[in-house]
Design an enzyme around this catalytic site. Sequence first.
Site, PDB file in Angstrom:
ATOM      1  N   ASP A   1      38.708  44.809  44.006  1.00 34.32           N
ATOM      2  CA  ASP A   1      38.340  43.450  43.608  1.00 34.32           C
ATOM      3  C   ASP A   1      39.255  42.453  44.328  1.00 34.32           C
ATOM      4  O   ASP A   1      40.483  42.586  44.290  1.00 34.32           O
ATOM      5  CB  ASP A   1      38.522  43.347  42.082  1.00 34.32           C
ATOM      6  CG  ASP A   1      37.918  42.090  41.495  1.00 34.32           C
ATOM      7  OD1 ASP A   1      36.956  41.561  42.081  1.00 34.32           O
ATOM      8  OD2 ASP A   1      38.407  41.654  40.430  1.00 34.32           O
ATOM      9  N   HIS A   2      38.678  41.479  44.995  1.00 34.78           N
ATOM     10  CA  HIS A   2      39.440  40.406  45.660  1.00 34.78           C
ATOM     11  C   HIS A   2      40.499  40.907  46.648  1.00 34.78           C
ATOM     12  O   HIS A   2      41.678  40.523  46.556  1.00 34.78           O
ATOM     13  CB  HIS A   2      40.114  39.487  44.625  1.00 34.78           C
ATOM     14  CG  HIS A   2      39.134  38.684  43.840  1.00 34.78           C
ATOM     15  ND1 HIS A   2      38.485  37.590  44.332  1.00 34.78           N
ATOM     16  CD2 HIS A   2      38.649  38.860  42.585  1.00 34.78           C
ATOM     17  CE1 HIS A   2      37.654  37.114  43.422  1.00 34.78           C
ATOM     18  NE2 HIS A   2      37.730  37.879  42.343  1.00 34.78           N
TER      19      HIS A   2
ATOM     20  N   SER B   1      41.942  45.460  40.904  1.00 35.28           N
ATOM     21  CA  SER B   1      42.521  44.323  41.642  1.00 35.28           C
ATOM     22  C   SER B   1      43.848  44.756  42.277  1.00 35.28           C
ATOM     23  O   SER B   1      44.381  45.830  41.955  1.00 35.28           O
ATOM     24  CB  SER B   1      42.776  43.159  40.680  1.00 35.28           C
ATOM     25  OG  SER B   1      43.818  43.507  39.784  1.00 35.28           O
TER      26      SER B   1
ATOM     27  N   GLU C   1      32.762  36.990  50.471  1.00 36.25           N
ATOM     28  CA  GLU C   1      32.603  35.827  49.578  1.00 36.25           C
ATOM     29  C   GLU C   1      32.499  34.537  50.368  1.00 36.25           C
ATOM     30  O   GLU C   1      33.255  34.301  51.307  1.00 36.25           O
ATOM     31  CB  GLU C   1      33.779  35.733  48.586  1.00 36.25           C
ATOM     32  CG  GLU C   1      33.664  34.497  47.685  1.00 36.25           C
ATOM     33  CD  GLU C   1      34.565  34.514  46.446  1.00 36.25           C
ATOM     34  OE1 GLU C   1      34.860  35.607  45.927  1.00 36.25           O
ATOM     35  OE2 GLU C   1      34.951  33.424  45.999  1.00 36.25           O
TER      36      GLU C   1
ATOM     37  N   SER D   1      37.830  39.254  31.831  1.00 34.37           N
ATOM     38  CA  SER D   1      38.450  38.528  30.701  1.00 34.37           C
ATOM     39  C   SER D   1      37.940  39.015  29.348  1.00 34.37           C
ATOM     40  O   SER D   1      38.723  39.132  28.390  1.00 34.37           O
ATOM     41  CB  SER D   1      38.201  37.019  30.835  1.00 34.37           C
ATOM     42  OG  SER D   1      38.817  36.548  32.005  1.00 34.37           O
TER      43      SER D   1
ATOM     44  N   ASN E   1      30.611  40.526  37.478  1.00 36.79           N
ATOM     45  CA  ASN E   1      32.016  40.901  37.261  1.00 36.79           C
ATOM     46  C   ASN E   1      32.535  40.456  35.901  1.00 36.79           C
ATOM     47  O   ASN E   1      32.423  39.278  35.543  1.00 36.79           O
ATOM     48  CB  ASN E   1      32.890  40.217  38.321  1.00 36.79           C
ATOM     49  CG  ASN E   1      32.785  40.877  39.676  1.00 36.79           C
ATOM     50  OD1 ASN E   1      31.902  41.696  39.905  1.00 36.79           O
ATOM     51  ND2 ASN E   1      33.673  40.501  40.576  1.00 36.79           N
TER      52      ASN E   1
ATOM     53  N   HIS F   1      36.956  32.110  37.080  1.00 40.92           N
ATOM     54  CA  HIS F   1      37.748  33.225  36.545  1.00 40.92           C
ATOM     55  C   HIS F   1      38.530  32.811  35.296  1.00 40.92           C
ATOM     56  O   HIS F   1      38.886  31.652  35.140  1.00 40.92           O
ATOM     57  CB  HIS F   1      38.729  33.724  37.610  1.00 40.92           C
ATOM     58  CG  HIS F   1      38.065  34.442  38.733  1.00 40.92           C
ATOM     59  ND1 HIS F   1      37.950  33.913  39.991  1.00 40.92           N
ATOM     60  CD2 HIS F   1      37.454  35.649  38.778  1.00 40.92           C
ATOM     61  CE1 HIS F   1      37.311  34.776  40.773  1.00 40.92           C
ATOM     62  NE2 HIS F   1      36.993  35.833  40.061  1.00 40.92           N
ATOM     63  N   GLY F   2      38.807  33.807  34.448  1.00 34.97           N
ATOM     64  CA  GLY F   2      39.710  33.584  33.330  1.00 34.97           C
ATOM     65  C   GLY F   2      38.994  33.221  32.037  1.00 34.97           C
ATOM     66  O   GLY F   2      37.761  33.227  31.952  1.00 34.97           O
TER      67      GLY F   2
ATOM     68  N   ALA G   1      32.261  36.057  35.283  1.00 34.59           N
ATOM     69  CA  ALA G   1      31.059  36.068  34.442  1.00 34.59           C
ATOM     70  C   ALA G   1      31.318  36.512  33.005  1.00 34.59           C
ATOM     71  O   ALA G   1      30.393  36.927  32.311  1.00 34.59           O
ATOM     72  CB  ALA G   1      29.994  36.953  35.093  1.00 34.59           C
TER      73      ALA G   1
END
Length: 311
Positions: A82-83, A50, A134, A259, A256, A180-181, A215
């Site tokens: 990523d992102h 990221s 995305e 976390s 992905n 996310h998270g 995920a």
Amino acid sequence: MPITTSAEMFKKAYEGKYAIGAFNVNNLEIIQGITEAAKELNAPLILQVSAGARKYAKHVYLMKLIEAAVLDTGLPICVHLDHGDDFEICKSCIDGGFTSVMIDGSKHSFEDNIKLTSEVVKYAHDRGVVVEGELGKLAGIEDDVNVSEEDAAFTRPEEVEEFVKRTGVDSLAIAIGTSHGAYKFKPGQTPHLRFDILEDITKRLPNFPIVLHGASSVVPEYVKIINEYGGSMPDAIGIPEDMLRQAARSAVCKINIDSDLRLGMTAGIREHMAKHPDHFDPRQYLAPGRDNIRTLVKHKIKEVLGCDGKA
Ligand code: G3H
Ligand code: 13P
Ligand code: ZN
């Protein structure tokens, strides 16, 4: 085997009805835990970085650590941004040796997302690099993006063909209820993914690789260990593994996970430090964190993604 793109991996994953794990990396121990697991199970890998990871560890350190992992394991490994938020970060990663980038234009209007994504695709494809776009917004917190539940929006299937056609992206991240998270669903809530939307998208984009962000399953054992040894994480519910297995058997070729790695690393370190409060050699407490990551990734590869033996 040099660092590879995900093109061949996705083709095989689509046909073979499994998914490739895309794991976020920030340091040596995380990279070793993931790649040692993949080596044991002969699995292809995507290691993703990221903007925050690049800031923390520096691009060149992560790149060289991943090159070392390729030499050490001989596995096909794709290095992915990523992102990516804008053209500049995508360009910098492409110029710096990444084989895949995500341009996340999901916060923009449909037209602006297409414009930005197309610019990145042009630059990337001219240099043999693949691009993930995305459509739709996931709830949750990333480094610089905080999307509230109210602002989250499922992907609109009627937009996907036009988006893919006009941008030329190689894969598409979609929003079907993951986030996310570590706090994806509140206690009492039943996790639910919109497989009907995924099915509709798959019909409109035959043989096209779909990506699932957010995920992690938020492994309860790790949350329990963290709390047993001084943590105070509220109850957390992630994406159930049977739903991820169902996704992996479908058009979803990339799943992905970040976390769960963070929880595994933290659980290992907390447990070790609680049991050995006088230890001060970082190798003593980082090794159990790395061990947890190896165990976790082996479980994901074998029991969730189904990509063992596919390298
Ligand atoms: O989706 C985001 C990943 O979990 C990366 O998180 O931006 O805090 O490195 P980060
Ligand atoms: P998790 O927070 O569920 O691990 O998702 C990670 C992710 O989507 C990285 O892009
Ligand atoms: Zn993500």
